[in-house]
Design a protein around this motif. Structure first.
Motif, PDB file in Angstrom:
ATOM      1  N   SER A  89       0.921  -1.280  -0.024  1.00 19.08           N
ATOM      2  CA  SER A  89      -0.031   0.053  -0.014  1.00 19.08           C
ATOM      3  C   SER A  89       0.873   1.320   0.056  1.00 19.08           C
ATOM      4  CB  SER A  89      -0.952   0.136   0.966  1.00 19.08           C
ATOM      5  OG  SER A  89      -1.889  -1.025   1.111  1.00 19.08           O
ATOM      6  N   GLU A 117       0.567   4.078  -2.929  1.00 15.47           N
ATOM      7  CA  GLU A 117       0.182   5.236  -2.583  1.00 15.47           C
ATOM      8  C   GLU A 117       1.043   6.419  -3.117  1.00 15.47           C
ATOM      9  OE1 GLU A 117      -2.549   8.103  -1.192  1.00 15.47           O
ATOM     10  OE2 GLU A 117      -2.718   5.735  -0.959  1.00 15.47           O
ATOM     11  N   ASP A 133      -7.580  -4.579  -4.720  1.00 20.12           N
ATOM     12  CA  ASP A 133      -8.017  -4.018  -3.284  1.00 20.12           C
ATOM     13  C   ASP A 133      -7.494  -2.679  -3.049  1.00 20.12           C
ATOM     14  OD1 ASP A 133      -9.141  -6.577  -2.830  1.00 20.12           O
ATOM     15  OD2 ASP A 133      -7.465  -7.395  -1.304  1.00 20.12           O
ATOM     16  N   TYR A 134      -6.350  -2.543  -3.315  1.00 24.51           N
ATOM     17  CA  TYR A 134      -5.820  -1.019  -3.118  1.00 24.51           C
ATOM     18  C   TYR A 134      -6.751   0.051  -3.926  1.00 24.51           C
ATOM     19  CZ  TYR A 134      -3.377   3.353  -3.016  1.00 24.51           C
ATOM     20  OH  TYR A 134      -2.961   4.398  -2.509  1.00 24.51           O
ATOM     21  N   SER A 177      -9.861  -0.258  -4.943  1.00 28.18           N
ATOM     22  CA  SER A 177     -11.038  -0.272  -4.915  1.00 28.18           C
ATOM     23  C   SER A 177     -11.770   1.247  -4.262  1.00 28.18           C
ATOM     24  CB  SER A 177     -11.349  -1.233  -4.023  1.00 28.18           C
ATOM     25  OG  SER A 177     -10.790  -0.970  -2.413  1.00 28.18           O
ATOM     26  N   LYS A 178     -10.938   1.869  -3.650  1.00 27.91           N
ATOM     27  CA  LYS A 178     -11.258   3.223  -3.043  1.00 27.91           C
ATOM     28  C   LYS A 178     -11.448   4.338  -4.328  1.00 27.91           C
ATOM     29  CE  LYS A 178      -6.559   4.750  -2.528  1.00 27.91           C
ATOM     30  NZ  LYS A 178      -5.642   5.230  -1.604  1.00 27.91           N
ATOM     31  N   LEU A 179     -11.061   4.017  -5.430  1.00 28.52           N
ATOM     32  CA  LEU A 179     -11.198   4.694  -6.684  1.00 28.52           C
ATOM     33  C   LEU A 179     -12.561   4.565  -7.370  1.00 28.52           C
ATOM     34  CD1 LEU A 179      -7.594   4.442  -8.152  1.00 28.52           C
ATOM     35  CD2 LEU A 179      -8.475   6.025  -6.782  1.00 28.52           C
ATOM     36  N   SER A 180     -12.998   5.480  -8.407  1.00 31.87           N
ATOM     37  CA  SER A 180     -14.068   5.478  -9.061  1.00 31.87           C
ATOM     38  C   SER A 180     -14.184   4.075 -10.023  1.00 31.87           C
ATOM     39  CB  SER A 180     -14.576   6.565  -9.729  1.00 31.87           C
ATOM     40  OG  SER A 180     -13.616   6.771 -11.000  1.00 31.87           O
ATOM     41  N   ARG A 186     -10.669   2.872 -12.078  1.00 25.46           N
ATOM     42  CA  ARG A 186     -10.151   1.449 -11.807  1.00 25.46           C
ATOM     43  C   ARG A 186     -10.146   0.831 -13.170  1.00 25.46           C
ATOM     44  NH1 ARG A 186     -13.957   1.437  -7.738  1.00 25.46           N
ATOM     45  NH2 ARG A 186     -15.460   0.062  -8.748  1.00 25.46           N
TER      46      ARG A 186
END
Length: 192
Positions: free
Chosen positions: A129, A133, A168-169, A171-174, A178
């Motif tokens: 991660s 980042e 998984d990393y 997954s926070k994006l739109s 993605r």
């Protein structure tokens, strides 16, 4: 080669050829990419619509930054996020050079090859991660591409494990972002 134009003209007739990659990581000189003969070859790729994949170790990133600046019209892809030592955590020099490379709009980054840069191929999902980042911040989702590094990745994990790390990393994006990282950005970069 002295006849680099002629050779590239010949090979670029094959529409499946999208780019060139030299395994610079195997070159003992960290400034190999700054050599005049190497840069002569790089200087001819854009006219044939060919990309160049930068395959380096972290100690070669400073030269990669200078290379990208010297050829602003050349499309570059940084492979394997420059192979940092994942198990040792973030290295300030690696972070600095990744950020510098990301300032060049002609450079994209392939999120790949991370599991093989772990000590004894032992890793946890969260080990990756901080690195992801940094590259997401440096390149943005538009210039980040997923790469499996298959079959080499099998040394450190299964294909499913490797793709899950990235999925998984991000997954926070739109959905749109993605989809870019997982495929469309590669289509755009390599003109597929």
């Amino acid at each position: 080669a002295d006849d680099v134009d002629k050779r590239l003209a010949h090979f670029s007739q094959d529409k499946k050829l999208k780019g060139i990659r030299h395994i610079v990581q195997e070159e003992p000189d960290p400034e190999f990419m700054l050599r005049k003969d190497f840069q002569n070859g790089i200087g001819h790729l854009a006219q044939f619509g060919l990309t160049y994949d930068i395959l380096v170790y972290p100690n070669q990133l400073a030269a990669a930054v200078l290379l990208a600046r010297a050829f602003p019209d050349q499309k570059f892809m940084l492979d394997h996020i420059a192979k940092p030592r994942i198990s040792e955590g973030l290295d300030n020099q690696w972070v600095h050079h990744i950020k510098e490379l990301g300032l060049n709009p002609n450079v994209s980054c392939k999120v790949s090859g991370m599991v093989t840069e772990t000590k004894n191929f032992k890793w946890r999902q969260e080990d990756f991660s901080p690195f992801m980042e940094v590259v997401l911040d440096a390149f943005g989702w538009q210039r980040l591409l997923y790469g499996s590094d298959w079959p080499v990745c099998l040394l450190g994990g299964s294909y499913k494990e490797v793709i899950t790390i990235v999925r998984d990393y991000i997954s926070k994006l739109s959905d749109h972002e993605r989809a870019g990282i997982m495929g469309q950005n590669a289509v755009n970069f390599y003109s597929l």
